[in-house]
Design an enzyme around this catalytic site. Structure first.
Site, PDB file in Angstrom:
ATOM      1  N   HIS A  92       6.910  31.199   5.150  1.00  0.00           N
ATOM      2  CA  HIS A  92       7.219  32.634   5.154  1.00  0.00           C
ATOM      3  C   HIS A  92       6.332  33.387   4.154  1.00  0.00           C
ATOM      4  O   HIS A  92       5.637  34.336   4.516  1.00  0.00           O
ATOM      5  CB  HIS A  92       8.707  32.836   4.809  1.00  0.00           C
ATOM      6  CG  HIS A  92       9.112  34.271   4.718  1.00  0.00           C
ATOM      7  ND1 HIS A  92       9.801  34.920   5.715  1.00  0.00           N
ATOM      8  CD2 HIS A  92       8.907  35.213   3.757  1.00  0.00           C
ATOM      9  CE1 HIS A  92      10.001  36.187   5.366  1.00  0.00           C
ATOM     10  NE2 HIS A  92       9.471  36.386   4.176  1.00  0.00           N
ATOM     11  N   GLU A  93       6.378  32.944   2.914  1.00  0.00           N
ATOM     12  CA  GLU A  93       5.615  33.658   1.881  1.00  0.00           C
ATOM     13  C   GLU A  93       4.117  33.565   2.135  1.00  0.00           C
ATOM     14  O   GLU A  93       3.361  34.489   1.844  1.00  0.00           O
ATOM     15  CB  GLU A  93       5.960  33.136   0.484  1.00  0.00           C
ATOM     16  CG  GLU A  93       7.427  33.315   0.094  1.00  0.00           C
ATOM     17  CD  GLU A  93       7.957  34.721   0.284  1.00  0.00           C
ATOM     18  OE1 GLU A  93       7.151  35.673   0.253  1.00  0.00           O
ATOM     19  OE2 GLU A  93       9.177  34.873   0.496  1.00  0.00           O
TER      20      GLU A  93
ATOM     21  N   HIS B 158       2.959  36.318   4.427  1.00  0.00           N
ATOM     22  CA  HIS B 158       2.617  37.539   3.687  1.00  0.00           C
ATOM     23  C   HIS B 158       1.235  37.392   3.046  1.00  0.00           C
ATOM     24  O   HIS B 158       0.427  38.320   3.050  1.00  0.00           O
ATOM     25  CB  HIS B 158       3.618  37.786   2.560  1.00  0.00           C
ATOM     26  CG  HIS B 158       4.977  38.248   2.996  1.00  0.00           C
ATOM     27  ND1 HIS B 158       5.172  39.351   3.788  1.00  0.00           N
ATOM     28  CD2 HIS B 158       6.214  37.763   2.718  1.00  0.00           C
ATOM     29  CE1 HIS B 158       6.472  39.525   3.979  1.00  0.00           C
ATOM     30  NE2 HIS B 158       7.124  38.570   3.343  1.00  0.00           N
TER      31      HIS B 158
ATOM     32  N   HIS C 295      -1.466  38.002   5.444  1.00  0.00           N
ATOM     33  CA  HIS C 295      -1.562  39.435   5.741  1.00  0.00           C
ATOM     34  C   HIS C 295      -2.404  40.132   4.660  1.00  0.00           C
ATOM     35  O   HIS C 295      -3.184  41.033   4.945  1.00  0.00           O
ATOM     36  CB  HIS C 295      -0.146  40.017   5.787  1.00  0.00           C
ATOM     37  CG  HIS C 295      -0.009  41.323   6.511  1.00  0.00           C
ATOM     38  ND1 HIS C 295       1.134  42.072   6.453  1.00  0.00           N
ATOM     39  CD2 HIS C 295      -0.858  42.011   7.306  1.00  0.00           C
ATOM     40  CE1 HIS C 295       0.985  43.167   7.189  1.00  0.00           C
ATOM     41  NE2 HIS C 295      -0.217  43.155   7.716  1.00  0.00           N
TER      42      HIS C 295
HETATM   43 ZN   LIG Z   1       9.204  38.239   3.253  1.00  0.00          ZN
END
Ligand SMILES: [Zn+2]
Length: 726
Positions: free
Chosen positions: A509-510, A513, A516
């Protein structure tokens, strides 16, 4: 788990920092940040000049706690001077001398705030906390100085009005519109009289939010469950009971204290065997802010909803939600409401079938009662154990942290985007557990620097998050320096770090980011990387979670740390199956909270003060979410996300909305051949590299070929009858 990933660039950083520091509760007004007396800022301060380290990485070996405050103050003063120069420029306003100049302003402040946020989040101490408290109101005032500056706005507006004739490239046009909207959103277009009124509304709203947070904090503390009867705690582990005894000692009361956490459901309800104890704890939680005492928040939220509606009207909107959603992907409250309405039937039907499963356990044990919210987790846990039990001790040896990172998280990024990673040990870090990796693009050129700080520490905030030390921007000639922080248990010296599958998911998940941020290829820092809307920013991260269970990726990292043997299929199948456990309840309680949020913020300005309990009941009824055994994740009167500041007001739906994007987006990969470089590169080119440089709904649709829909979201949660295994 939500990261606290935050928009980064120049002025946006300030907005978020001030929210972070609780400054949302600080009244507007004083426009001139005052430099601290005795400010000493010169070339000896490590923030004085841009870092000379690769990619301008922060020189943590030279930065001392005392360096932050003078650098923050000097950074604000510097940007203030830059803003004055732009606003007072005697030349005709142009895109370059105003909009681009704004992008270039505040670099010292950005530099110091990026490092400051990094260390205060992950490695704080009393000195840093004190600096936070002192600087928060100054940072809030500094932001007002920019967005309530009439001369500056006049220039932005003049350029905006000529936009059709300026022949700007699409990204520049987007920036111009973004800046203009941000000023207008803050009230820059209002007459002086209305501006005064707006300021009064803002002050009252801030003060009410502040009051709410204070009351809630006190109420949550006072709502702890206290008992002298150890038998009432049957089912809790010895360690948990010892902690409860310790809590009691700290509070100087007899017996045991179980403190409340912020949600409606409480973690101990999973294991407490005594039904009366469960009910008592649940009621403490549910009624914490409705006891008619000093901590009762009902009057506060009723007035706050009214003030927000009145403020929205002043700014020309039918309600607060319409004002809040204008710059979001969803754009209108109607779009968010339609989205939620569409998933209510599937979510509540699944919750009903889960309730039946739980009731069956109660009946089999001759409980003789009907399932209540305080029973849910206790019986659901028994269903889980029977059906999908995952013994952590059995699973963890297959998830050694470094192996998960390199052969799972990095490997997926390699397969999708062609990235490679090489650890380096020469860049200074703020704590020895932090690791640093150079990130190379497929062509061998370095793309970014990635820091990770995975182990729990006492001076670290809870949870996991991503942020950046440097934001990518072609205008400023910067590539991304990003980091991931988590709170995994640190192994003893020389032992491997074996983590749970939940932790594995958190890493993916992290890192979503982080991608991105690192794959950003934008001109302007304001629009770069993760600087997107609240209802978009969790899309790349939740999307990236999907690869953790993708067969080719999973097989590549889920190997026994000692033998290298792959995880037995039977165990892997249980992990996949457990992904759909209790999802009806989870989604229904989220939906109920998100609907409450949207209904409260859809009130028009002339609506009378509401009775919160009546209002909540009607709002849930109207949306078919008034379900006895699934109360909202937050009761209106302790819903801190929406009342404690503006952060998630009329925005709680974003949690679900971005889940829809992540699942619908992953479904595109499934439909197009899955894990391939071609698919990854297309996603990178059309979405991940583009930050906020295009209307987000349009960006998504261009890539996906259609607007997002909820089908995949329901499927992956087992909310569809014919749910195939993921
Ligand atoms: Zn998040």
């Amino acid at each position: 788990m939500m990261s606290s990933t935050r928009p980064r660039a120049s002025t946006i950083r300030l907005l978020i920092v001030s929210t972070l520091l609780g400054a949302a509760a600080i009244a507007l007004g004083s426009l001139n940040p005052v430099l601290a007396a005795g400010t000493d800022f010169g070339p000896s301060n490590p923030f004085y000049a841009p870092s000379t380290l690769p990619f301008h990485a922060p020189p943590f070996d030279k930065i001392k706690d005392e360096d932050y405050q003078p650098a923050i103050d000097a950074g604000m003063a510097q940007q203030e001077a830059e803003i004055q120069a732009i606003a007072n420029n005697s030349d005709v306003p142009t895109f370059d001398n105003t909009i681009v100049a704004l992008e270039k302003s505040g670099q010292l402040l950005n530099r110091v705030m990026a490092a400051f946020e990094g260390v205060t989040g992950a490695n704080t101490d009393d000195t840093l906390q004190k600096v936070r408290t002192i600087e928060a109101p100054k940072l809030a005032a500094h932001e007002d100085f920019i967005y309530l500056n009439p001369k500056l706005f006049a220039r932005v507006k003049a350029i905006y009005q000529q936009r059709a004739t300026l022949k700007l490239d699409p990204e520049s046009l987007r920036l111009l519109e973004y800046d203009y909207d941000k000023f207008v959103h803050a009230g820059a277009n209002l007459s002086d009289a209305y501006k005064t009124e707006l300021r009064e509304f803002n002050e009252e709203a801030s003060s009410l939010s502040n009051t709410f947070s204070e009351k809630l904090l006190a109420a949550t503390k006072a709502g702890a469950y206290v008992t002298t009867d150890k038998a009432a705690l049957a089912g809790l582990s010895e360690a948990r009971i010892a902690a409860a005894a310790e809590n009691a000692k700290e509070r100087k009361v007899e017996g045991f204290v179980l403190p409340l956490q912020n949600t409606t459901q409480q973690p101990d309800l999973v294991s407490l065997r005594d039904r009366a104890t469960r009910q008592a704890i649940f009621e403490h939680s549910w009624n914490r802010t409705e006891r008619g005492d000093a901590n009762d928040t009902r009057g506060t939220i009723a007035r706050l909803a009214q003030v927000r509606a009145q403020k929205a009207k002043l700014l020309g909107y039918p309600n607060f939600a319409a004002w809040q959603l204008e710059d979001q992907m969803a754009k209108t409250p109607q779009a968010a409401l339609q989205f939620m309405d569409a998933i209510v039937p599937a979510a509540t039907a699944k919750a009903a079938s889960e309730a039946k499963d739980n009731q069956a356990v109660i009946d089999a044990q001759k409980g003789g009662f009907e399932l209540q919210p305080w029973d849910w987790n206790f019986y659901a846990e028994q269903v889980r154990k029977a059906r999908y039990d995952l013994d952590d001790a059995q699973v963890k040896p297959y998830f050694e942290l470094n192996n998960v990172l390199q052969n799972g998280v990095f490997y997926a990024a390699n397969q999708l985007y062609g990235l490679t990673f090489k650890e380096r040990h020469d860049l200074p870090v703020y704590q020895p557990d932090v690791r640093v990796f150079d990130v190379f693009d497929a062509n061998g050129k370095q793309l970014a620097v990635f820091y990770c700080d995975y182990f729990k520490r006492d001076n670290k905030n809870g949870g996991a998050w991503m942020s950046s030390f440097v934001d990518q921007s072609r205008l400023l000639g910067n590539l991304a320096v990003v980091y991931n922080v988590a709170n995994f248990a640190k192994p003893a010296e020389g032992e491997p770090a074996l983590i749970s599958f939940t932790d594995v998911t958190t890493m993916f998940h992290e890192f979503g980011h982080a991608l991105h941020g690192m794959l950003s290829d934008c001109e302007y820092p304001t629009l770069a990387g993760t600087s997107t809307a609240r209802d978009f920013v969790e899309f790349p991260s939740q999307f990236n979670e999907h690869w953790a269970l993708y067969p080719a990726i999973f097989a590549h990292y889920a190997k026994h740390y000692k033998t290298g043997a792959p995880m037995p299929e039977e165990l892997a199948a249980r992990i996949r199956k457990a992904e759909t456990f209790n999802k009806g309840y989870d989604m229904t309680e989220l939906l109920a909270a998100a609907e409450l949020d949207m209904q409260w913020h859809s009130l028009p300005a002339n609506a009378p003060l509401q009775n919160p309990d009546e209002f909540e009941k009607q709002a849930l009824e109207k949306t078919h979410l008034n379900i006895s055994y699934v109360p909202p994740r937050y009761h209106s009167t302790y819903f801190n996300h929406i009342w404690g500041g503006d952060g998630y007001s009329a925005g709680y739906y974003a949690y679900l909305w971005t889940e829809m994007l992540a699942d619908d987006g992953y479904q595109w990969f499934v439909e197009n051949g899955g894990l391939t470089r071609a698919n990854g590169d297309r996603f990178r080119r059309m979405v991940l590299s583009r930050g906020n440089t295009e209307d987000l709904a349009k960006m998504y649709q261009s890539w996906r070929g259609a607007p997002p829909n909820t089908k995949a979201m329901l499927k992956y949660r087992g909310l569809e009858e014919s749910a195939p295994a993921k």
